[in-house]
Write a protein that holds these residues in place. Structure first.
Motif, PDB file in Angstrom:
ATOM      1  N   GLU A 156      -7.832   8.956 -17.004  1.00 41.06           N
ATOM      2  CA  GLU A 156      -8.412   9.035 -18.423  1.00 41.06           C
ATOM      3  C   GLU A 156      -9.984   9.304 -18.301  1.00 41.06           C
ATOM      4  O   GLU A 156     -10.337   9.992 -19.177  1.00 41.06           O
ATOM      5  CB  GLU A 156      -7.967   7.585 -19.126  1.00 41.06           C
ATOM      6  CG  GLU A 156      -6.467   7.467 -19.417  1.00 41.06           C
ATOM      7  CD  GLU A 156      -6.390   6.289 -20.404  1.00 41.06           C
ATOM      8  OE1 GLU A 156      -7.119   5.288 -20.294  1.00 41.06           O
ATOM      9  OE2 GLU A 156      -5.126   6.276 -20.638  1.00 41.06           O
ATOM     10  N   GLU A 157     -10.715   8.838 -17.509  1.00 40.00           N
ATOM     11  CA  GLU A 157     -11.965   9.031 -17.412  1.00 40.00           C
ATOM     12  C   GLU A 157     -12.129  10.815 -16.756  1.00 40.00           C
ATOM     13  O   GLU A 157     -13.029  11.313 -17.507  1.00 40.00           O
ATOM     14  CB  GLU A 157     -12.782   8.322 -16.405  1.00 40.00           C
ATOM     15  CG  GLU A 157     -13.128   6.897 -16.786  1.00 40.00           C
ATOM     16  CD  GLU A 157     -13.581   6.009 -15.691  1.00 40.00           C
ATOM     17  OE1 GLU A 157     -14.194   6.581 -14.679  1.00 40.00           O
ATOM     18  OE2 GLU A 157     -13.529   4.547 -15.811  1.00 40.00           O
ATOM     19  N   ASN A 158     -11.311  11.017 -15.813  1.00 44.72           N
ATOM     20  CA  ASN A 158     -11.570  12.405 -15.347  1.00 44.72           C
ATOM     21  C   ASN A 158     -11.094  13.371 -16.522  1.00 44.72           C
ATOM     22  O   ASN A 158     -11.788  14.471 -16.842  1.00 44.72           O
ATOM     23  CB  ASN A 158     -10.669  12.729 -14.249  1.00 44.72           C
ATOM     24  CG  ASN A 158     -11.034  12.145 -13.115  1.00 44.72           C
ATOM     25  OD1 ASN A 158     -12.156  11.401 -12.964  1.00 44.72           O
ATOM     26  ND2 ASN A 158     -10.074  11.813 -11.914  1.00 44.72           N
ATOM     27  N   GLY A 208      -8.481  14.177  -9.634  1.00 46.60           N
ATOM     28  CA  GLY A 208      -9.478  13.957  -8.619  1.00 46.60           C
ATOM     29  C   GLY A 208      -9.094  13.633  -7.517  1.00 46.60           C
ATOM     30  O   GLY A 208      -8.295  14.097  -7.014  1.00 46.60           O
ATOM     31  N   GLU A 209      -9.805  12.510  -6.936  1.00 49.29           N
ATOM     32  CA  GLU A 209      -9.210  12.120  -5.569  1.00 49.29           C
ATOM     33  C   GLU A 209      -7.992  11.237  -5.562  1.00 49.29           C
ATOM     34  O   GLU A 209      -7.385  11.007  -4.227  1.00 49.29           O
ATOM     35  CB  GLU A 209     -10.300  11.273  -4.920  1.00 49.29           C
ATOM     36  CG  GLU A 209     -11.650  12.174  -4.778  1.00 49.29           C
ATOM     37  CD  GLU A 209     -12.905  11.154  -4.084  1.00 49.29           C
ATOM     38  OE1 GLU A 209     -12.826   9.910  -4.129  1.00 49.29           O
ATOM     39  OE2 GLU A 209     -13.763  11.746  -3.915  1.00 49.29           O
ATOM     40  N   LYS A 210      -7.507  10.948  -6.681  1.00 49.18           N
ATOM     41  CA  LYS A 210      -6.438  10.000  -6.816  1.00 49.18           C
ATOM     42  C   LYS A 210      -4.927  10.910  -6.947  1.00 49.18           C
ATOM     43  O   LYS A 210      -3.818  10.537  -6.934  1.00 49.18           O
ATOM     44  CB  LYS A 210      -6.189   9.038  -8.219  1.00 49.18           C
ATOM     45  CG  LYS A 210      -7.374   8.225  -8.179  1.00 49.18           C
ATOM     46  CD  LYS A 210      -7.233   7.046  -7.117  1.00 49.18           C
ATOM     47  CE  LYS A 210      -8.252   5.881  -7.166  1.00 49.18           C
ATOM     48  NZ  LYS A 210      -8.415   5.126  -6.034  1.00 49.18           N
ATOM     49  N   VAL A 211      -5.270  12.247  -6.675  1.00 48.88           N
ATOM     50  CA  VAL A 211      -4.197  12.965  -6.623  1.00 48.88           C
ATOM     51  C   VAL A 211      -3.979  14.302  -5.436  1.00 48.88           C
ATOM     52  O   VAL A 211      -5.121  14.770  -5.414  1.00 48.88           O
ATOM     53  CB  VAL A 211      -3.616  13.657  -7.995  1.00 48.88           C
ATOM     54  CG1 VAL A 211      -2.642  14.994  -7.920  1.00 48.88           C
ATOM     55  CG2 VAL A 211      -3.331  12.781  -9.079  1.00 48.88           C
ATOM     56  N   GLU A 212      -2.904  14.318  -4.719  1.00 48.85           N
ATOM     57  CA  GLU A 212      -2.891  15.283  -3.776  1.00 48.85           C
ATOM     58  C   GLU A 212      -1.977  16.511  -4.367  1.00 48.85           C
ATOM     59  O   GLU A 212      -1.002  16.316  -4.691  1.00 48.85           O
ATOM     60  CB  GLU A 212      -2.406  15.149  -2.450  1.00 48.85           C
ATOM     61  CG  GLU A 212      -2.435  16.170  -1.487  1.00 48.85           C
ATOM     62  CD  GLU A 212      -1.158  16.027  -0.315  1.00 48.85           C
ATOM     63  OE1 GLU A 212      -1.166  17.108   0.345  1.00 48.85           O
ATOM     64  OE2 GLU A 212      -0.803  14.817  -0.191  1.00 48.85           O
ATOM     65  N   SER A 216       0.668  -1.018  -0.104  1.00 49.41           N
ATOM     66  CA  SER A 216       0.014   0.087   0.022  1.00 49.41           C
ATOM     67  C   SER A 216       0.998   1.176   0.036  1.00 49.41           C
ATOM     68  O   SER A 216       0.549   2.557  -0.662  1.00 49.41           O
ATOM     69  CB  SER A 216      -1.044  -0.062   1.163  1.00 49.41           C
ATOM     70  OG  SER A 216      -0.113  -0.232   2.266  1.00 49.41           O
ATOM     71  N   THR A 217       2.004   1.119   0.681  1.00 47.79           N
ATOM     72  CA  THR A 217       2.843   2.567   0.358  1.00 47.79           C
ATOM     73  C   THR A 217       3.421   2.504  -0.890  1.00 47.79           C
ATOM     74  O   THR A 217       3.293   3.618  -1.502  1.00 47.79           O
ATOM     75  CB  THR A 217       4.027   2.402   1.329  1.00 47.79           C
ATOM     76  OG1 THR A 217       4.171   0.968   1.680  1.00 47.79           O
ATOM     77  CG2 THR A 217       4.080   3.289   2.512  1.00 47.79           C
ATOM     78  N   VAL A 218       3.837   1.500  -1.624  1.00 49.47           N
ATOM     79  CA  VAL A 218       4.405   1.475  -3.088  1.00 49.47           C
ATOM     80  C   VAL A 218       3.497   1.959  -4.089  1.00 49.47           C
ATOM     81  O   VAL A 218       3.350   2.838  -4.763  1.00 49.47           O
ATOM     82  CB  VAL A 218       5.377   0.186  -3.111  1.00 49.47           C
ATOM     83  CG1 VAL A 218       5.938   0.456  -4.619  1.00 49.47           C
ATOM     84  CG2 VAL A 218       6.567   0.425  -2.141  1.00 49.47           C
ATOM     85  N   ALA A 236       3.001   8.010 -13.430  1.00 46.94           N
ATOM     86  CA  ALA A 236       3.438   7.717 -12.001  1.00 46.94           C
ATOM     87  C   ALA A 236       2.585   6.902 -11.405  1.00 46.94           C
ATOM     88  O   ALA A 236       3.448   6.108 -10.373  1.00 46.94           O
ATOM     89  CB  ALA A 236       3.292   9.175 -11.529  1.00 46.94           C
ATOM     90  N   ARG A 237       1.450   6.682 -11.694  1.00 47.71           N
ATOM     91  CA  ARG A 237       0.549   5.667 -10.761  1.00 47.71           C
ATOM     92  C   ARG A 237      -0.318   4.880 -12.017  1.00 47.71           C
ATOM     93  O   ARG A 237      -1.441   5.194 -12.270  1.00 47.71           O
ATOM     94  CB  ARG A 237      -0.352   6.611 -10.182  1.00 47.71           C
ATOM     95  CG  ARG A 237       0.080   6.890  -8.837  1.00 47.71           C
ATOM     96  CD  ARG A 237       0.412   5.816  -7.735  1.00 47.71           C
ATOM     97  NE  ARG A 237       0.956   6.458  -6.596  1.00 47.71           N
ATOM     98  CZ  ARG A 237       2.124   7.091  -6.423  1.00 47.71           C
ATOM     99  NH1 ARG A 237       2.935   6.825  -7.492  1.00 47.71           N
ATOM    100  NH2 ARG A 237       2.562   7.351  -5.271  1.00 47.71           N
ATOM    101  N   PRO A 238       0.482   3.688 -12.684  1.00 47.02           N
ATOM    102  CA  PRO A 238      -0.291   3.302 -13.742  1.00 47.02           C
ATOM    103  C   PRO A 238      -1.609   2.537 -13.219  1.00 47.02           C
ATOM    104  O   PRO A 238      -2.478   2.199 -13.888  1.00 47.02           O
ATOM    105  CB  PRO A 238       0.741   1.963 -14.094  1.00 47.02           C
ATOM    106  CG  PRO A 238       2.143   2.672 -13.380  1.00 47.02           C
ATOM    107  CD  PRO A 238       1.653   3.353 -12.363  1.00 47.02           C
ATOM    108  N   GLU A 239      -1.529   2.172 -11.792  1.00 48.39           N
ATOM    109  CA  GLU A 239      -2.884   1.555 -11.399  1.00 48.39           C
ATOM    110  C   GLU A 239      -4.093   2.427 -11.488  1.00 48.39           C
ATOM    111  O   GLU A 239      -5.056   1.844 -11.293  1.00 48.39           O
ATOM    112  CB  GLU A 239      -2.570   0.814  -9.937  1.00 48.39           C
ATOM    113  CG  GLU A 239      -2.324   1.890  -8.805  1.00 48.39           C
ATOM    114  CD  GLU A 239      -1.027   2.221  -8.791  1.00 48.39           C
ATOM    115  OE1 GLU A 239      -0.348   2.494  -9.691  1.00 48.39           O
ATOM    116  OE2 GLU A 239      -0.604   2.885  -7.740  1.00 48.39           O
TER     117      GLU A 239
END
Ligand SMILES: [Zn+2]
Length: 298
Positions: free
Chosen positions: A163-165, A40-44, A15-17, A154-157
């Motif tokens: 892409e949707e956003n 969106g919520e996947k980036v700070e 979960s950290t990586v 940076a975050r392939p997952e």
């Protein structure tokens, strides 16, 4: 017990990586909005410059960089606007990536007149290129795709989320662009002449078929000398320019006397660099409404 512990440990590492939040930095007021739209919520997003910052004079200080601890990507608008980037790159020392969002977009040249006049201590960024690409909605839409790709790398997952956003935001920009073109139709063709304080609206003028004039060139701290000013006034009169538009940041006194001398109307304040605007869309709407109001009536 041992196995259970090591599984817990593995989950923690995983979960950290992989699941860790992606922290990114924005170095431009409008890029912050763009990053939030796509991430969106996947980036700070750490907005180092803030929505009120001036990208012409901002330079991150040690305290800013401490706030940016753990950020993986620094996003700048590029095209030479952030002239401190080489210095920042040296400080970051490979620990974070710097992305200049505008670097692959088609650039317009700055006005040569002013480039020649540039004085070493008077301007913050050297310009052969005009860095204000965001005034073309089309270029901003292309920037959405550029940012989405960087985040996905940076975050392939999270690629599908980005892409949707991005697709949803591009749709908003499609609608915005249609609205811009519809509004601008209200300005008679022979009045599509945009005179502004600093030379920030060339991309707007190219995209939406205006002729551009600027009083101060690309840098708003620069003032034209008397000869240049007289030439400019003559051109504005000869071309029957209806209004001159100041910016929140420009020297309104000078424009005020210019409009007094020429009888050219002083338009409302335009926003060149996104400062003080809650979003890109709001900035475009504000500018278009101001331009239509200033140029559509005789
Ligand atoms: Zn500017």
């Amino acid at each position: 017990m041992k196995i259970a512990l090591s599984i817990c440990f593995l989950i923690a590492i995983y979960s950290t990586v992989l699941g860790a939040e992606l922290r990114v930095v924005s170095l431009h007021p409008l890029i912050g909005d763009l990053l939030r739209q796509v991430g969106g919520e996947k980036v700070e997003v750490i907005d180092l410059i803030g929505s009120n910052g001036d990208p012409h004079s901002f330079e991150p200080q040690a305290g800013d960089l401490a706030d940016a601890e753990g950020a993986e990507i620094f996003f700048a608008s590029g095209m030479g606007l952030e002239n401190y980037l080489p210095k920042l790159e040296a400080i970051l020392d490979g620990k974070s990536k710097i992305v200049e969002v505008g670097s692959t977009l088609p650039a317009l040249e700055g006005s040569c007149d002013h480039a020649e006049e540039h004085d070493e201590h008077e301007h913050h960024h050297a310009h052969e290129v005009d860095p204000h690409w965001w005034h073309s909605v089309d270029l901003f839409r292309r920037a959405v795709t550029i940012v989405s790709k960087e985040l996905a790398e940076a975050r392939p997952e999270n690629k599908s989320v980005y892409e949707e956003n991005a697709a949803a935001y591009r749709k908003n920009l499609d609608a915005l662009e249609k609205w811009v073109r519809r509004e601008l139709i209200r300005i008679p063709r022979d009045q599509r002449k945009l005179a502004t304080a600093h030379d920030a609206f060339q991309y707007f003028c190219v995209a939406y078929d205006f002729k551009s004039y600027s009083v101060q060139g690309l840098n708003r701290e620069q003032m034209p000398d008397a000869v240049k000013l007289a030439e400019l006034i003559a051109t504005l009169k000869a071309d029957r320019v209806v209004a001159i538009f100041p910016e929140k940041e420009s020297n309104p006194k000078m424009l005020l006397s210019l409009t007094k001398d020429t009888g050219i109307r002083l338009g409302g304040e335009l926003v060149a660099d996104g400062r003080g605007m809650p979003s890109y869309e709001k900035m475009m709407k504000h500018n278009v409404e101001t331009i239509v109001k200033g140029l559509s009536v005789k």
